[in-house]
Enzyme design. Sequence first.
Site, mmCIF file in Angstrom:
data_model
loop_
_atom_site.group_PDB
_atom_site.id
_atom_site.type_symbol
_atom_site.label_atom_id
_atom_site.label_comp_id
_atom_site.label_asym_id
_atom_site.label_seq_id
_atom_site.Cartn_x
_atom_site.Cartn_y
_atom_site.Cartn_z
ATOM 1 N N ARG A 236 -8.196 22.329 6.974
ATOM 2 C CA ARG A 236 -8.769 23.508 7.409
ATOM 3 C C ARG A 236 -9.429 23.295 9.023
ATOM 4 O O ARG A 236 -10.435 22.425 8.879
ATOM 5 C CB ARG A 236 -9.991 23.540 6.513
ATOM 6 C CG ARG A 236 -8.812 24.521 4.791
ATOM 7 C CD ARG A 236 -8.604 25.545 5.138
ATOM 8 N NE ARG A 236 -8.718 26.385 4.224
ATOM 9 C CZ ARG A 236 -6.679 26.262 3.735
ATOM 10 N NH1 ARG A 236 -6.028 25.849 4.380
ATOM 11 N NH2 ARG A 236 -6.496 27.173 2.688
ATOM 12 N N GLU A 265 -10.307 31.643 12.912
ATOM 13 C CA GLU A 265 -9.085 32.267 13.418
ATOM 14 C C GLU A 265 -9.260 33.591 12.810
ATOM 15 O O GLU A 265 -10.104 34.202 12.408
ATOM 16 C CB GLU A 265 -8.359 31.328 11.919
ATOM 17 C CG GLU A 265 -8.392 29.847 11.994
ATOM 18 C CD GLU A 265 -7.682 29.304 11.332
ATOM 19 O OE1 GLU A 265 -6.620 30.025 10.575
ATOM 20 O OE2 GLU A 265 -7.290 27.805 11.343
ATOM 21 N N HIS A 283 -1.877 28.629 12.743
ATOM 22 C CA HIS A 283 -2.243 27.900 11.405
ATOM 23 C C HIS A 283 -1.069 29.064 10.608
ATOM 24 O O HIS A 283 -0.579 29.495 9.891
ATOM 25 C CB HIS A 283 -3.342 29.435 10.734
ATOM 26 C CG HIS A 283 -4.062 28.598 9.720
ATOM 27 N ND1 HIS A 283 -4.617 29.058 9.237
ATOM 28 C CD2 HIS A 283 -3.364 27.726 8.099
ATOM 29 C CE1 HIS A 283 -5.115 28.391 7.835
ATOM 30 N NE2 HIS A 283 -3.937 27.460 6.978
#
Length: 323
Positions: A236, A265, A283
């Site tokens: 993360r 994000e 991601h």
Amino acid sequence: MKKNVFVFSRLDSEYVLRLEDNFNVTQLDPQGDIDAQYAAALPEAHGLLGVGRPMGRAQLAQAGRLEVISTISVGYDNYDLDYLNERGILLTNTPDVLTETTADLGFALLISAARRIAELDAWVKAGNWQATLGPAQFGCDVHGKTLGILGLGNIGAAVARRGRFGFGMDVLYHGNSRKPALEQELGARFCGFDELLGEADFVCVVVPLSERTHKLIGRRELALMKPSAILVNVARGPVIDEAALVEALQNRQIQAAGLDVYEQEPLRESPLFALSNVVTLPHAGSATYETRRAMVELALDNLEQALLGGTPRYRVNPRVRGT
């Protein structure tokens, strides 16, 4: 009487039809008034299905009938687990099905950063390849190096296998507990956090996000790493202090980084974009057709089991009432 399910992420029609066999289904229209749709659906919803939206006391205060949230993800840091436990709301997730895919991407980042794949691709396309490559374009070897894994869970172990058996790497790891079986399988050595940072040529971060791991890697930790070291993050974003990492990359305090996750994000603007020694992906750890399909199917299985009287395969908080 059918229970009510609110789908708050995009879902292919085949899955909506599957849900409609057993439930009354409302699907979020991303083009409509999002807040109004939530306000209308939550009071009647027995189950929620989706990913990416924070859910806690403020968001679920009106969801008086809610029994289960089935997240289409492994991570659950978007969910206030204490509040869900207080309410007796079950949370399910989708681990395991993305282990190998995420490990593939983690190792791809490692290799890309080491061999400067993205940088040299852009360099060639810009017309700069006029002669035989010189030291200015050299990367570094991966095979035979030392791979340090922070968090030797399923994904961490899968990354370690790729390094050990595919590239002959020595494996170091650090985590909450020792893993004797994996030590034997991989020839891995358990070591202290600082020791791993100082010895590893590649540091791969694969820990869950928690209060304990928030900004686990900051200025102090980056200073412990070798100047030739490469940092990879498929965990993360907030596990790494991004400002400290930018500074370390700018100053060549470490050689390079490969990142799939970020503090904010989507990442639309960042000083990372100006750096040639970092690979930035959006991601994409689980972003293959096969894996995303498997995640959705597992999330549907979890939801159906929870609402139809069964036991979901993956329960984040299995002790809540009714489970």
